[in-house]
Design a protein around this motif. Structure first.
Motif, PDB file in Angstrom:
ATOM      1  N   VAL A   1      10.994   2.881   3.228  1.00 36.21           N
ATOM      2  CA  VAL A   1       9.725   2.927   3.941  1.00 36.21           C
ATOM      3  C   VAL A   1       8.627   2.373   3.045  1.00 36.21           C
ATOM      4  CG1 VAL A   1       7.992   4.434   4.997  1.00 36.21           C
ATOM      5  CG2 VAL A   1      10.425   4.915   5.324  1.00 36.21           C
ATOM      6  N   VAL A   2       7.965   1.322   3.515  1.00 37.00           N
ATOM      7  CA  VAL A   2       6.845   0.741   2.768  1.00 37.00           C
ATOM      8  C   VAL A   2       5.549   1.105   3.486  1.00 37.00           C
ATOM      9  CG1 VAL A   2       5.813  -1.401   1.911  1.00 37.00           C
ATOM     10  CG2 VAL A   2       8.300  -1.177   2.023  1.00 37.00           C
ATOM     11  N   LEU A   3       4.624   1.699   2.767  1.00 33.61           N
ATOM     12  CA  LEU A   3       3.326   2.061   3.356  1.00 33.61           C
ATOM     13  C   LEU A   3       2.261   1.080   2.880  1.00 33.61           C
ATOM     14  CD1 LEU A   3       3.190   5.937   2.789  1.00 33.61           C
ATOM     15  CD2 LEU A   3       3.848   4.707   4.875  1.00 33.61           C
ATOM     16  N   GLU A  19      13.042  16.526   6.193  1.00 36.04           N
ATOM     17  CA  GLU A  19      14.119  17.454   5.899  1.00 36.04           C
ATOM     18  C   GLU A  19      15.498  16.814   5.916  1.00 36.04           C
ATOM     19  OE1 GLU A  19      14.974  21.968   6.596  1.00 36.04           O
ATOM     20  OE2 GLU A  19      13.584  21.270   8.108  1.00 36.04           O
ATOM     21  N   GLY A  20      15.843  16.206   4.807  1.00 34.49           N
ATOM     22  CA  GLY A  20      17.230  15.802   4.639  1.00 34.49           C
ATOM     23  C   GLY A  20      17.494  14.333   4.848  1.00 34.49           C
ATOM     24  N   GLN A  21      16.524  13.586   5.330  1.00 30.94           N
ATOM     25  CA  GLN A  21      16.717  12.148   5.546  1.00 30.94           C
ATOM     26  C   GLN A  21      16.381  11.427   4.232  1.00 30.94           C
ATOM     27  OE1 GLN A  21      16.792  10.297   8.929  1.00 30.94           O
ATOM     28  NE2 GLN A  21      17.273   8.579   7.607  1.00 30.94           N
ATOM     29  N   PRO A  22      17.375  10.845   3.561  1.00 27.45           N
ATOM     30  CA  PRO A  22      17.069  10.208   2.277  1.00 27.45           C
ATOM     31  C   PRO A  22      16.469   8.814   2.458  1.00 27.45           C
ATOM     32  CG  PRO A  22      19.465  10.512   2.600  1.00 27.45           C
ATOM     33  CD  PRO A  22      18.791  10.737   3.917  1.00 27.45           C
ATOM     34  N   PHE A  23      15.395   8.546   1.748  1.00 21.40           N
ATOM     35  CA  PHE A  23      14.824   7.188   1.717  1.00 21.40           C
ATOM     36  C   PHE A  23      13.879   7.049   0.537  1.00 21.40           C
ATOM     37  CE2 PHE A  23      12.058   9.709   4.438  1.00 21.40           C
ATOM     38  CZ  PHE A  23      10.768   9.320   4.087  1.00 21.40           C
ATOM     39  N   ARG A  24      13.457   5.815   0.290  1.00 22.84           N
ATOM     40  CA  ARG A  24      12.443   5.568  -0.736  1.00 22.84           C
ATOM     41  C   ARG A  24      11.103   5.359  -0.053  1.00 22.84           C
ATOM     42  NH1 ARG A  24      14.414   0.452  -3.800  1.00 22.84           N
ATOM     43  NH2 ARG A  24      12.540   0.707  -5.060  1.00 22.84           N
ATOM     44  N   LEU A  25      10.072   5.928  -0.624  1.00 18.92           N
ATOM     45  CA  LEU A  25       8.719   5.763  -0.100  1.00 18.92           C
ATOM     46  C   LEU A  25       7.968   4.860  -1.081  1.00 18.92           C
ATOM     47  CD1 LEU A  25       6.918   6.739   2.225  1.00 18.92           C
ATOM     48  CD2 LEU A  25       6.129   8.569   0.737  1.00 18.92           C
ATOM     49  N   ILE A  26       7.737   3.625  -0.630  1.00 16.34           N
ATOM     50  CA  ILE A  26       7.209   2.589  -1.521  1.00 16.34           C
ATOM     51  C   ILE A  26       5.743   2.312  -1.183  1.00 16.34           C
ATOM     52  CG2 ILE A  26       7.457   0.165  -2.226  1.00 16.34           C
ATOM     53  CD1 ILE A  26      10.467   0.432  -1.270  1.00 16.34           C
ATOM     54  N   ALA A  27       4.846   2.456  -2.166  1.00 14.07           N
ATOM     55  CA  ALA A  27       3.421   2.203  -1.932  1.00 14.07           C
ATOM     56  C   ALA A  27       2.699   2.072  -3.260  1.00 14.07           C
ATOM     57  CB  ALA A  27       2.807   3.333  -1.118  1.00 14.07           C
ATOM     58  N   SER A  52       8.363   5.892  -4.778  1.00 15.34           N
ATOM     59  CA  SER A  52       8.422   4.661  -5.557  1.00 15.34           C
ATOM     60  C   SER A  52       6.999   4.122  -5.689  1.00 15.34           C
ATOM     61  CB  SER A  52       9.335   3.681  -4.819  1.00 15.34           C
ATOM     62  OG  SER A  52       9.753   2.646  -5.632  1.00 15.34           O
ATOM     63  N   ILE A  53       6.405   4.379  -6.850  1.00 10.44           N
ATOM     64  CA  ILE A  53       5.000   4.014  -7.066  1.00 10.44           C
ATOM     65  C   ILE A  53       4.966   2.656  -7.748  1.00 10.44           C
ATOM     66  CG2 ILE A  53       2.835   4.704  -8.177  1.00 10.44           C
ATOM     67  CD1 ILE A  53       3.969   7.623  -8.103  1.00 10.44           C
ATOM     68  N   VAL A  54       4.525   1.639  -7.019  1.00 13.80           N
ATOM     69  CA  VAL A  54       4.535   0.277  -7.561  1.00 13.80           C
ATOM     70  C   VAL A  54       3.112  -0.193  -7.842  1.00 13.80           C
ATOM     71  CG1 VAL A  54       6.680  -0.281  -6.366  1.00 13.80           C
ATOM     72  CG2 VAL A  54       4.496  -0.820  -5.277  1.00 13.80           C
ATOM     73  N   GLY A  55       3.003  -1.146  -8.743  1.00  9.64           N
ATOM     74  CA  GLY A  55       1.690  -1.728  -9.051  1.00  9.64           C
ATOM     75  C   GLY A  55       1.405  -2.908  -8.149  1.00  9.64           C
ATOM     76  N   PRO A  56       0.135  -3.323  -8.047  1.00 10.03           N
ATOM     77  CA  PRO A  56      -0.223  -4.500  -7.236  1.00 10.03           C
ATOM     78  C   PRO A  56       0.477  -5.736  -7.789  1.00 10.03           C
ATOM     79  CG  PRO A  56      -2.198  -3.410  -8.157  1.00 10.03           C
ATOM     80  CD  PRO A  56      -1.017  -2.742  -8.758  1.00 10.03           C
ATOM     81  N   GLY A  57       1.149  -6.458  -6.922  1.00  7.99           N
ATOM     82  CA  GLY A  57       1.814  -7.688  -7.346  1.00  7.99           C
ATOM     83  C   GLY A  57       3.153  -7.471  -8.034  1.00  7.99           C
ATOM     84  N   GLU A  58       3.542  -6.226  -8.202  1.00  3.20           N
ATOM     85  CA  GLU A  58       4.841  -5.939  -8.830  1.00  3.20           C
ATOM     86  C   GLU A  58       5.951  -6.198  -7.813  1.00  3.20           C
ATOM     87  OE1 GLU A  58       7.205  -1.996 -10.509  1.00  3.20           O
ATOM     88  OE2 GLU A  58       5.031  -1.929 -10.330  1.00  3.20           O
ATOM     89  N   ARG A  59       6.957  -6.927  -8.219  1.00  2.00           N
ATOM     90  CA  ARG A  59       8.026  -7.265  -7.280  1.00  2.00           C
ATOM     91  C   ARG A  59       9.188  -6.284  -7.458  1.00  2.00           C
ATOM     92  NH1 ARG A  59      10.458 -13.063  -5.424  1.00  2.00           N
ATOM     93  NH2 ARG A  59       8.277 -13.392  -4.884  1.00  2.00           N
ATOM     94  N   ILE A  67      10.188  -7.159  -2.418  1.00  2.00           N
ATOM     95  CA  ILE A  67       8.999  -6.575  -1.795  1.00  2.00           C
ATOM     96  C   ILE A  67       7.853  -6.611  -2.798  1.00  2.00           C
ATOM     97  CG2 ILE A  67       8.008  -4.450  -0.818  1.00  2.00           C
ATOM     98  CD1 ILE A  67      10.261  -5.190   0.908  1.00  2.00           C
ATOM     99  N   GLU A  68       6.683  -7.001  -2.331  1.00  2.00           N
ATOM    100  CA  GLU A  68       5.528  -7.047  -3.225  1.00  2.00           C
ATOM    101  C   GLU A  68       4.299  -6.608  -2.443  1.00  2.00           C
ATOM    102  OE1 GLU A  68       5.392 -10.899  -5.138  1.00  2.00           O
ATOM    103  OE2 GLU A  68       3.252 -10.632  -5.547  1.00  2.00           O
ATOM    104  N   LEU A  69       3.603  -5.633  -2.957  1.00  2.00           N
ATOM    105  CA  LEU A  69       2.399  -5.125  -2.290  1.00  2.00           C
ATOM    106  C   LEU A  69       1.161  -5.681  -2.982  1.00  2.00           C
ATOM    107  CD1 LEU A  69       3.632  -1.463  -1.871  1.00  2.00           C
ATOM    108  CD2 LEU A  69       2.712  -2.813   0.009  1.00  2.00           C
ATOM    109  N   PHE A  70       0.183  -6.076  -2.175  1.00  2.00           N
ATOM    110  CA  PHE A  70      -1.054  -6.597  -2.775  1.00  2.00           C
ATOM    111  C   PHE A  70      -2.267  -6.020  -2.043  1.00  2.00           C
ATOM    112  CE2 PHE A  70      -1.858  -9.641   0.666  1.00  2.00           C
ATOM    113  CZ  PHE A  70      -0.583  -9.815   1.196  1.00  2.00           C
ATOM    114  N   PRO A  71      -3.309  -5.636  -2.791  1.00  2.00           N
ATOM    115  CA  PRO A  71      -4.513  -5.078  -2.168  1.00  2.00           C
ATOM    116  C   PRO A  71      -5.199  -6.112  -1.279  1.00  2.00           C
ATOM    117  CG  PRO A  71      -4.511  -4.680  -4.543  1.00  2.00           C
ATOM    118  CD  PRO A  71      -3.418  -5.668  -4.262  1.00  2.00           C
ATOM    119  N   VAL A  72      -5.731  -5.636  -0.152  1.00  2.00           N
ATOM    120  CA  VAL A  72      -6.571  -6.483   0.715  1.00  2.00           C
ATOM    121  C   VAL A  72      -7.876  -5.723   0.960  1.00  2.00           C
ATOM    122  CG1 VAL A  72      -4.497  -7.445   1.822  1.00  2.00           C
ATOM    123  CG2 VAL A  72      -5.749  -5.584   2.932  1.00  2.00           C
TER     124      VAL A  72
END
Lengths: 215, 215
Positions: A1-3, A19-27, A52-59, A67-72
């Motif tokens: 899941v990417v937010l 409750e019990g559903q495994p996934f990564r929460l990426i933001a 999953s805490i990623v930095g801006p522009g981190e791939r 996946i790469e998140l960038f501020p807008v």
């Protein structure tokens, strides 16, 4: 899941995966912080949901995609707007995503207050662009009598007008340009409407439920 | 809107009423405190959503009905369970509701860990009883391989067994007794199942989507 942000329409669905559903929460960190500010999201138990805490522009790699998140330009979530609210800052509270696979790139930008040089730079090479189509005209919710806010106040650039998204985005090279995150007041939702014809004539599609995209 | 506890299945729907929908949010102080612990519920803007904080047993008027909340044996919401979790306390984190109109009374108790003397006292005079039917047998989620918790661990008394709800509630005088809040592992959901026949033979109904109740 990417937010891409922590507003209700982006995070409430997490409560259906509880409750019990495994996934990564990426933001990015500000979005994770907003999620943490609500005790209710502790239903996402740490044993099964990795934050999953990623930095801006981190791939990063997820589900076989890069996946790469960038501020807008954006703003804090509605429920965290304070007296010192600033709209249009690139603080990481509102972000876009670049998804890359096999050299092909998709850009997903569901909320964007302004087409700043940095945003245009990040989406310039996308083969498929999904972009914020919340409102056609900035004051359309006020005109329809369903709200007191302009699109810009909500952190959304309108589609139309000389400063709107259509005038700028039509110059991009993406083979497919798709408006997403469309408010129910937006006349582009109506097939055959003058506004729908305007966006289609400019080479844009209007997203629909069940749409599938092959990159 | 009356909240009997602050678990996800009771409060997540508030996020669909957000921004501009006026209503009163009626609950005991511990439930309001849990809602306050999640920043996301600040979308319920104070200008339109009145937080109606009532005491246990306090009778208030809402929508032409007399409403009264009373603590039942329960627990903190899942997302606020801590290392010192206590199950079965009558702390006001889990409650029932008495709805009275024209001398007729309905009791709504969607979650209840135990039929304590105080609960039985509160529901004794109800004409219509809606009661926690989460599980038929205490370990049915474990047996079905879909969870690791017993019903009691989740704060729900089972229907069956000498200590179950059916044995006690069948003695009450209510003209209608209806099981609600039924988990998808509970065989009473299956029409014609042996368990369904057991509850029906004891004079109970099983709630269904769209059910309407005339008091």
């Amino acid at each position: 899941v990417v937010l891409t942000n922590a507003d209700v329409d982006h995070v409430a669905g997490l409560l259906s995966l509880r409750e019990g559903q495994p996934f990564r929460l990426i933001a990015l960190p500000p979005v994770h912080a907003s999620v943490r500010a609500s005790a209710i999201f502790e239903v996402l138990a740490p044993e099964v949901v990795e934050r999953s805490i990623v930095g801006p522009g981190e791939r990063i790699e997820a589900a076989g995609l890069a996946i790469e998140l960038f501020p807008v330009p954006g703003k804090a979530p509605l429920y965290q707007e304070g007296p010192d609210l600033r709209i249009g800052g690139e603080t990481g509270e509102t972000t876009g995503v670049l998804v890359t696979h096999d050299g092909r790139q998709l850009a997903y930008v569901p909320g964007c207050a302004q087409l700043s040089p940095s945003v245009l730079d990040r989406i310039a090479e996308a083969d498929v662009l999904l972009f914020d189509g919340t409102l056609f005209t900035d004051d359309e919710m006020i005109a329809a009598g369903v709200g007191s806010k302009t699109g810009r106040r909500m952190g959304h650039i309108p589609i139309s007008g000389p400063e709107g998204s259509l005038a700028t985005l039509r110059q991009l090279k993406a083979a497919r340009k798709i408006y997403i995150h469309i408010n129910n007041t937006n006349p582009v939702l109506v097939e055959g409407s003058p506004e729908r014809r305007v966006v289609e004539a400019a080479g844009f599609e209007v997203a629909h439920d069940g749409m599938e995209i092959a990159l």
